[in-house]
Design a protein around this motif. Structure first.
Motif, PDB file in Angstrom:
ATOM      1  N   ASP A 177      39.179 -11.737  16.532  1.00 10.73           N
ATOM      2  CA  ASP A 177      38.354 -12.100  17.487  1.00 10.73           C
ATOM      3  C   ASP A 177      37.301 -13.579  17.153  1.00 10.73           C
ATOM      4  OD1 ASP A 177      37.347 -12.679  20.438  1.00 10.73           O
ATOM      5  OD2 ASP A 177      36.032 -11.124  19.977  1.00 10.73           O
ATOM      6  N   PHE A 178      38.177 -14.745  15.764  1.00 11.06           N
ATOM      7  CA  PHE A 178      37.863 -15.486  15.597  1.00 11.06           C
ATOM      8  C   PHE A 178      38.422 -16.553  16.571  1.00 11.06           C
ATOM      9  CE2 PHE A 178      34.225 -13.070  13.293  1.00 11.06           C
ATOM     10  CZ  PHE A 178      32.720 -13.707  13.716  1.00 11.06           C
ATOM     11  N   LEU A 179      39.131 -16.912  17.395  1.00 13.32           N
ATOM     12  CA  LEU A 179      39.699 -17.785  17.512  1.00 13.32           C
ATOM     13  C   LEU A 179      39.202 -17.991  18.323  1.00 13.32           C
ATOM     14  CD1 LEU A 179      42.894 -18.482  17.481  1.00 13.32           C
ATOM     15  CD2 LEU A 179      43.931 -17.172  19.029  1.00 13.32           C
ATOM     16  N   GLY A 180      38.628 -19.506  17.948  1.00 11.92           N
ATOM     17  CA  GLY A 180      37.686 -19.717  18.706  1.00 11.92           C
ATOM     18  C   GLY A 180      37.566 -21.213  19.610  1.00 11.92           C
ATOM     19  N   GLU A 181      36.911 -21.883  20.077  1.00 13.20           N
ATOM     20  CA  GLU A 181      37.212 -22.724  21.133  1.00 13.20           C
ATOM     21  C   GLU A 181      36.863 -24.386  20.799  1.00 13.20           C
ATOM     22  OE1 GLU A 181      35.537 -21.579  24.802  1.00 13.20           O
ATOM     23  OE2 GLU A 181      37.046 -19.883  24.575  1.00 13.20           O
ATOM     24  N   ALA A 182      36.690 -24.558  19.542  1.00 12.59           N
ATOM     25  CA  ALA A 182      35.700 -26.079  18.959  1.00 12.59           C
ATOM     26  C   ALA A 182      37.503 -26.788  18.646  1.00 12.59           C
ATOM     27  CB  ALA A 182      34.772 -25.730  18.446  1.00 12.59           C
ATOM     28  N   ASP A 183      36.944 -28.226  19.578  1.00 17.14           N
ATOM     29  CA  ASP A 183      38.438 -28.639  18.476  1.00 17.14           C
ATOM     30  C   ASP A 183      38.972 -28.654  17.108  1.00 17.14           C
ATOM     31  OD1 ASP A 183      40.192 -30.672  17.156  1.00 17.14           O
ATOM     32  OD2 ASP A 183      39.064 -32.353  18.680  1.00 17.14           O
ATOM     33  N   PRO A 184      39.516 -28.372  16.395  1.00 20.08           N
ATOM     34  CA  PRO A 184      38.900 -28.353  14.908  1.00 20.08           C
ATOM     35  C   PRO A 184      39.617 -29.664  14.303  1.00 20.08           C
ATOM     36  CG  PRO A 184      41.459 -27.734  15.516  1.00 20.08           C
ATOM     37  CD  PRO A 184      40.806 -27.561  16.959  1.00 20.08           C
ATOM     38  N   ARG A 185      39.716 -30.575  14.532  1.00 28.17           N
ATOM     39  CA  ARG A 185      39.231 -32.048  13.910  1.00 28.17           C
ATOM     40  C   ARG A 185      37.876 -32.004  13.854  1.00 28.17           C
ATOM     41  NH1 ARG A 185      43.684 -34.815  13.207  1.00 28.17           N
ATOM     42  NH2 ARG A 185      42.713 -36.431  11.918  1.00 28.17           N
ATOM     43  N   LEU A 186      37.706 -31.910  13.051  1.00 25.37           N
ATOM     44  CA  LEU A 186      35.975 -32.425  12.528  1.00 25.37           C
ATOM     45  C   LEU A 186      35.816 -33.558  12.159  1.00 25.37           C
ATOM     46  CD1 LEU A 186      33.915 -30.706  11.406  1.00 25.37           C
ATOM     47  CD2 LEU A 186      33.839 -31.070   8.943  1.00 25.37           C
ATOM     48  N   ALA A 187      33.979 -33.777  13.059  1.00 21.86           N
ATOM     49  CA  ALA A 187      33.826 -35.156  13.247  1.00 21.86           C
ATOM     50  C   ALA A 187      33.393 -35.633  11.618  1.00 21.86           C
ATOM     51  CB  ALA A 187      32.758 -34.976  14.350  1.00 21.86           C
ATOM     52  N   ALA A 188      33.720 -36.425  11.127  1.00 18.20           N
ATOM     53  CA  ALA A 188      32.878 -37.083   9.841  1.00 18.20           C
ATOM     54  C   ALA A 188      31.208 -36.868   9.300  1.00 18.20           C
ATOM     55  CB  ALA A 188      33.683 -38.074   9.537  1.00 18.20           C
ATOM     56  N   PRO A 189      30.719 -35.503   8.670  1.00 20.73           N
ATOM     57  CA  PRO A 189      29.917 -36.047   8.267  1.00 20.73           C
ATOM     58  C   PRO A 189      29.141 -36.769   7.613  1.00 20.73           C
ATOM     59  CG  PRO A 189      30.898 -33.803   7.553  1.00 20.73           C
ATOM     60  CD  PRO A 189      31.909 -34.806   7.549  1.00 20.73           C
ATOM     61  N   TYR A 190      27.545 -36.780   7.259  1.00 20.12           N
ATOM     62  CA  TYR A 190      27.679 -38.067   7.008  1.00 20.12           C
ATOM     63  C   TYR A 190      27.550 -37.227   5.147  1.00 20.12           C
ATOM     64  CZ  TYR A 190      23.608 -40.834   4.160  1.00 20.12           C
ATOM     65  OH  TYR A 190      22.971 -41.939   3.494  1.00 20.12           O
ATOM     66  N   ALA A 191      27.631 -35.526   4.508  1.00 18.87           N
ATOM     67  CA  ALA A 191      27.822 -36.147   3.179  1.00 18.87           C
ATOM     68  C   ALA A 191      28.425 -33.947   3.061  1.00 18.87           C
ATOM     69  CB  ALA A 191      27.142 -36.612   2.599  1.00 18.87           C
ATOM     70  N   TYR A 192      28.889 -33.896   2.322  1.00 14.70           N
ATOM     71  CA  TYR A 192      29.623 -32.621   2.161  1.00 14.70           C
ATOM     72  C   TYR A 192      29.239 -32.061   0.445  1.00 14.70           C
ATOM     73  CZ  TYR A 192      31.636 -28.032   1.948  1.00 14.70           C
ATOM     74  OH  TYR A 192      32.452 -26.572   1.687  1.00 14.70           O
ATOM     75  N   LEU A 193      28.196 -30.974   0.601  1.00 15.74           N
ATOM     76  CA  LEU A 193      27.810 -30.078  -0.710  1.00 15.74           C
ATOM     77  C   LEU A 193      28.448 -28.902  -0.652  1.00 15.74           C
ATOM     78  CD1 LEU A 193      24.355 -31.450  -0.632  1.00 15.74           C
ATOM     79  CD2 LEU A 193      26.147 -32.557  -1.618  1.00 15.74           C
ATOM     80  N   GLU A 194      29.003 -28.098  -1.824  1.00 16.59           N
ATOM     81  CA  GLU A 194      29.617 -27.334  -2.195  1.00 16.59           C
ATOM     82  C   GLU A 194      28.762 -26.905  -3.615  1.00 16.59           C
ATOM     83  OE1 GLU A 194      33.536 -26.349  -0.845  1.00 16.59           O
ATOM     84  OE2 GLU A 194      33.935 -24.386  -2.217  1.00 16.59           O
ATOM     85  N   CYS A 195      27.895 -25.402  -3.667  1.00 18.02           N
ATOM     86  CA  CYS A 195      27.662 -25.076  -4.991  1.00 18.02           C
ATOM     87  C   CYS A 195      28.641 -23.290  -5.438  1.00 18.02           C
ATOM     88  CB  CYS A 195      26.281 -24.293  -4.582  1.00 18.02           C
ATOM     89  SG  CYS A 195      25.507 -23.317  -6.061  1.00 18.02           S
ATOM     90  N   HIS A 196      29.488 -23.496  -6.416  1.00 16.97           N
ATOM     91  CA  HIS A 196      30.382 -22.438  -6.468  1.00 16.97           C
ATOM     92  C   HIS A 196      29.605 -22.062  -8.164  1.00 16.97           C
ATOM     93  CE1 HIS A 196      34.352 -20.985  -6.234  1.00 16.97           C
ATOM     94  NE2 HIS A 196      34.351 -20.531  -5.195  1.00 16.97           N
ATOM     95  N   ILE A 197      30.533 -20.823  -8.238  1.00 19.06           N
ATOM     96  CA  ILE A 197      30.239 -20.449  -9.643  1.00 19.06           C
ATOM     97  C   ILE A 197      31.918 -21.031 -10.651  1.00 19.06           C
ATOM     98  CG2 ILE A 197      29.862 -18.364  -8.961  1.00 19.06           C
ATOM     99  CD1 ILE A 197      32.990 -16.691  -9.124  1.00 19.06           C
ATOM    100  N   GLU A 198      31.547 -21.232 -11.445  1.00 15.83           N
ATOM    101  CA  GLU A 198      33.180 -22.430 -12.009  1.00 15.83           C
ATOM    102  C   GLU A 198      34.030 -21.684 -12.245  1.00 15.83           C
ATOM    103  OE1 GLU A 198      32.126 -23.097 -16.606  1.00 15.83           O
ATOM    104  OE2 GLU A 198      34.183 -23.484 -17.122  1.00 15.83           O
ATOM    105  N   GLN A 199      33.688 -20.144 -12.685  1.00 14.59           N
ATOM    106  CA  GLN A 199      35.224 -19.560 -12.630  1.00 14.59           C
ATOM    107  C   GLN A 199      35.620 -19.647 -13.795  1.00 14.59           C
ATOM    108  OE1 GLN A 199      36.764 -20.796  -8.668  1.00 14.59           O
ATOM    109  NE2 GLN A 199      36.883 -18.393  -8.519  1.00 14.59           N
ATOM    110  N   GLY A 200      34.577 -20.275 -14.611  1.00 14.82           N
ATOM    111  CA  GLY A 200      35.897 -20.319 -15.825  1.00 14.82           C
ATOM    112  C   GLY A 200      34.707 -20.578 -17.138  1.00 14.82           C
ATOM    113  N   PRO A 201      35.258 -20.496 -18.518  1.00 20.97           N
ATOM    114  CA  PRO A 201      33.936 -20.711 -19.758  1.00 20.97           C
ATOM    115  C   PRO A 201      33.687 -21.476 -20.109  1.00 20.97           C
ATOM    116  CG  PRO A 201      36.567 -20.793 -20.578  1.00 20.97           C
ATOM    117  CD  PRO A 201      36.424 -21.126 -19.122  1.00 20.97           C
ATOM    118  N   VAL A 202      33.284 -22.530 -19.761  1.00 18.28           N
ATOM    119  CA  VAL A 202      32.897 -24.235 -20.065  1.00 18.28           C
ATOM    120  C   VAL A 202      31.754 -23.712 -19.708  1.00 18.28           C
ATOM    121  CG1 VAL A 202      33.132 -26.402 -20.432  1.00 18.28           C
ATOM    122  CG2 VAL A 202      35.469 -25.177 -19.563  1.00 18.28           C
TER     123      VAL A 202
END
Ligand code: GLV
Ligand code: MN
Ligand code: MN
Length: 427
Positions: A177-202
């Protein structure tokens, strides 16, 4: 100028624990509790409902698009302006820990909770997003939701992808039940940020708090089908065999030789992650093998060359073993560099908090690489324990490590969300 707010690290970590309990399983290999929320399974559906409930409780307006991406909006003082989007994914591989992707989404929620607690408005709206099937572990193609949102993959094409049991993406979206109705083509945000684990040893090895991500390396995936002839293991002379298992082994070792040759650069990585023999019985020569090949390289031209080399080897292995080998390319993305202005802000905000930082190129794929086509995008990495092991229940970033990353996320998000309108906002 640094803002005076800080996130609640304990609340963030508790929210990671709570989401990690959805789809949890006891892993006999590690003796730990792992997470299995493969995209669009019932467990992913339960995880989605869990997160949506919290987004709504934080006062956000939730919108679901036709590929099941979820966007939760906090109004801005000038609500006509393009939003700052914070996002990632909550689907997982089948053998996951609780941080991959979830830190970015729950970090976004924690940013909103922090702003709400302080009654701090931002000029621009903020949107917390999670994208469908980032992992690609069920339907074979990674970054699926963000690739549809940004126009790299057509909606109808994505809908038709199937898992190993013939269930389509569209059918699986409807089932949870996650077949939504909104247009999947996203209007450009001002900026996009993502915080993530490195997933590596560095970062952990260098004792660094924050990774300022320069970009994401290129990725190429093949699904390889090898067809030979299944036969009796005891009676079939070796010379009369067409052993699909041996052909798969040859390809796997050719990948290792390609790495060792150095021809594809020092960062080239190659993996055969799936090797499924059919019938898969002790006394039967495998008549068919389904395998996957994962190639990665920060140099797109070298990745192209590596792909051409392994395709040529498929033909050679087929000839050597008397089998047929076909392949289907299931994913291909080039190196994607992130916005320099956002990297500079991450540097500055980490400095202002007294956090050490280093530049890093991501070895894993991320939704941010797709969003980078639409708007300035950037990523904050945090270190992980145990050599940063990931896609494994042992995956662990501490409360302090996670809180550092989300505090920098908060600072950069506020700075960007308070930037004044430009002409582009009113196009
Ligand atoms: C996503 O986790 C990837 O395979 O890089
Ligand atoms: Mn991830
Ligand atoms: Mn992952």
């Amino acid at each position: 100028m640094i803002n005076k707010l800080s996130i609640d690290g304990d609340r963030l970590y508790r929210s990671l624990d709570a989401l990690g309990a959805v789809g949890a399983f006891d892993d006999p290999r590690t003796g730990l509790r792992g997470v299995c929320r493969l995209a669009l399974t019932a467990a992913d559906g339960a995880g989605r409902l869990h997160v949506v409930k919290q987004l709504r409780e934080a006062g956000l307006e939730v919108r679901i698009d036709q590929i099941g991406n979820v966007f939760a909006r906090r109004a801005g003082q000038d609500d006509r302006l393009r939003p700052v989007m914070i996002g990632s994914h909550i689907d997982s591989v089948a053998t996951a820990g609780r941080y991959d992707g979830c830190l970015g989404v729950l970090g976004g929620l924690e940013v909103v909770r922090t702003l709400n607690d302080a009654r701090r408005a931002t000029l621009r709206p903020l949107v917390v997003a999670f994208f469908t099937d980032e992992e690609g572990a069920r339907f074979g193609t990674d970054m699926l939701g963000s690739a549809v949102a940004t126009g790299r993959i057509a909606l109808e094409e994505a809908y038709a992808f199937q898992d190993r049991h013939g269930v389509s993406v569209q059918g699986a979206l409807a089932a949870i039940d996650f077949l939504g109705e909104a247009d999947p083509r996203l209007a450009a945000p001002y900026a996009y940020l993502e915080c993530h684990i490195e997933q590596g040893p560095v970062l952990r090895a260098a004792g660094v708090d924050i990774g300022v991500v320069r970009g994401v390396q290129g990725i190429c995936w093949h699904e390889v089908t090898i067809v030979g002839r299944s036969a009796h293991a005891g009676t079939t002379p070796m010379a009369l065999r067409a052993d699909a298992g041996v052909a798969a082994a040859r390809i796997n070792l050719a990948l290792r030789d390609m790495v060792a040759s150095g021809r594809f650069g020092p960062e080239f990585r190659a993996t055969m992650g799936v090797i499924l023999p059919d019938p898969g019985l002790v006394n039967v020569v495998p008549g068919q093998v389904t395998a996957t090949v994962d190639l990665r390289d920060p140099d797109t031209a070298l990745l192209d060359a590596a792909e051409a080399a392994i395709i040529a080897f498929y033909a050679e292995a087929a000839r050597m073993e008397g089998v047929t080998i076909t392949h289907r390319r299931t994913a291909r993305t080039p190196y994607v560099g992130f916005d320099q202005g956002i990297q500079d802000r991450i540097d500055a905000m980490a400095d202002a908090r007294g956090l050490s930082h280093a530049e890093i190129v991501s070895g894993a794929g991320h939704d941010a690489q797709e969003l980078a086509r639409l708007c300035p995008a950037g990523m904050v990495f945090v270190p992980g324990e145990y050599d940063g092991i990931s896609h494994n229940p042992r995956e662990l970033s501490t409360e302090g490590q996670c809180a550092n990353g989300v505090n920098v996320l908060l600072d950069v998000a506020i700075a960007l969300a308070d930037e004044p309108a430009t002409h582009e906002d009113f196009r």
